[in-house]
Write an enzyme that holds these catalytic residues in place. Structure first.
Site, mmCIF file in Angstrom:
data_model
loop_
_atom_site.group_PDB
_atom_site.id
_atom_site.type_symbol
_atom_site.label_atom_id
_atom_site.label_comp_id
_atom_site.label_asym_id
_atom_site.label_seq_id
_atom_site.Cartn_x
_atom_site.Cartn_y
_atom_site.Cartn_z
ATOM 1 N N CYS A 97 0.817 -1.214 0.000
ATOM 2 C CA CYS A 97 0.000 0.000 0.000
ATOM 3 C C CYS A 97 0.854 1.269 0.000
ATOM 4 C CB CYS A 97 -0.957 0.004 1.198
ATOM 5 S SG CYS A 97 -0.125 0.243 2.785
ATOM 6 N N HIS A 143 -0.262 11.363 16.207
ATOM 7 C CA HIS A 143 -0.892 10.614 15.114
ATOM 8 C C HIS A 143 0.118 9.656 14.505
ATOM 9 C CE1 HIS A 143 -3.304 9.842 11.531
ATOM 10 N NE2 HIS A 143 -2.235 10.095 10.811
ATOM 11 N N HIS A 162 -3.654 4.836 10.520
ATOM 12 C CA HIS A 162 -5.009 4.290 10.658
ATOM 13 C C HIS A 162 -4.947 2.770 10.702
ATOM 14 C CE1 HIS A 162 -5.882 8.343 9.188
ATOM 15 N NE2 HIS A 162 -7.020 8.216 9.838
ATOM 16 N N ASP A 164 -3.184 -12.318 4.519
ATOM 17 C CA ASP A 164 -2.851 -13.579 5.173
ATOM 18 C C ASP A 164 -1.960 -13.297 6.382
ATOM 19 O OD1 ASP A 164 -2.609 -16.285 5.694
ATOM 20 O OD2 ASP A 164 -0.976 -16.564 4.254
ATOM 21 N N ARG A 203 -4.951 -4.269 9.512
ATOM 22 C CA ARG A 203 -3.767 -3.656 8.892
ATOM 23 C C ARG A 203 -3.578 -2.286 9.514
ATOM 24 N NH1 ARG A 203 -3.038 -0.041 4.369
ATOM 25 N NH2 ARG A 203 -5.249 -0.323 3.922
ATOM 26 N N CYS A 261 -1.854 0.781 9.195
ATOM 27 C CA CYS A 261 -1.190 1.517 8.123
ATOM 28 C C CYS A 261 -0.570 2.758 8.775
ATOM 29 C CB CYS A 261 -2.223 1.882 7.066
ATOM 30 S SG CYS A 261 -1.542 2.707 5.639
#
Length: 152
Positions: free
Chosen positions: A70, A107, A110, A118, A124, A126
């Site tokens: 990503c 921060h 997210h 998997d 996740r 991120c």
């Protein structure tokens, strides 16, 4: 990894501005996001612990990091749940869950659920590279075992 007690780090916005670079401040204190595939750790496989860049709290281990493709570092779990906190984020016209450092309220990124990776969890995390600092383990770097010093 050290067993780090949960602590609270409190600084004024002016103190954060003096301690952080403008780019770090924009992400850590203003909930910005670095561009994908530009951060220091999105493609790193070095073993170690990821600390909050603002306060040094240990947040994630490299053994929970995975390649999500990503453009940001992705983890399937924090080092411990009490190391992060979650906030509902409805900006940008979508529902997301913001992840912050529990110690200094910076921060991080997210967390997303149900994407089908998997991994041991269905999550996740991120996380912006600029929100963290990787402290490598002494014995392994980028997946290769480190060499021991030569005997005298």
């Amino acid at each position: 990894m050290t067993d780090q007690p949960t602590r609270t780090v409190t600084r004024s916005e002016d103190e954060w501005r003096r301690e952080l670079t403008p780019e770090e401040f924009a992400v850590l204190r203003r909930a910005g996001t670095e561009r994908p595939y530009t951060g220091e750790y999105w493609d790193t496989h070095t073993t170690g612990v990821y600390q909050c860049r603002a306060c040094g709290a240990e947040l994630f281990r490299s053994d929970a990091k995975f390649d999500s493709h990503c453009g940001w570092p992705s983890f399937f779990a924090p080092l411990a749940e009490e190391r992060v906190r979650y906030i509902r984020d409805a900006t940008l016209g979508m529902e997301r869950i913001e992840v912050r450092c529990a110690a200094c309220d910076s921060h991080l990124g997210h967390v997303f659920e149900g994407e089908g990776y998997d991994t041991p969890t269905d999550l996740r995390y991120c996380i912006n590279s600029i929100s963290m600092r990787l402290v490598p383990d002494d014995t392994t770097v980028d997946g290769d075992a480190g060499s021991a010093p030569a005997a005298p």
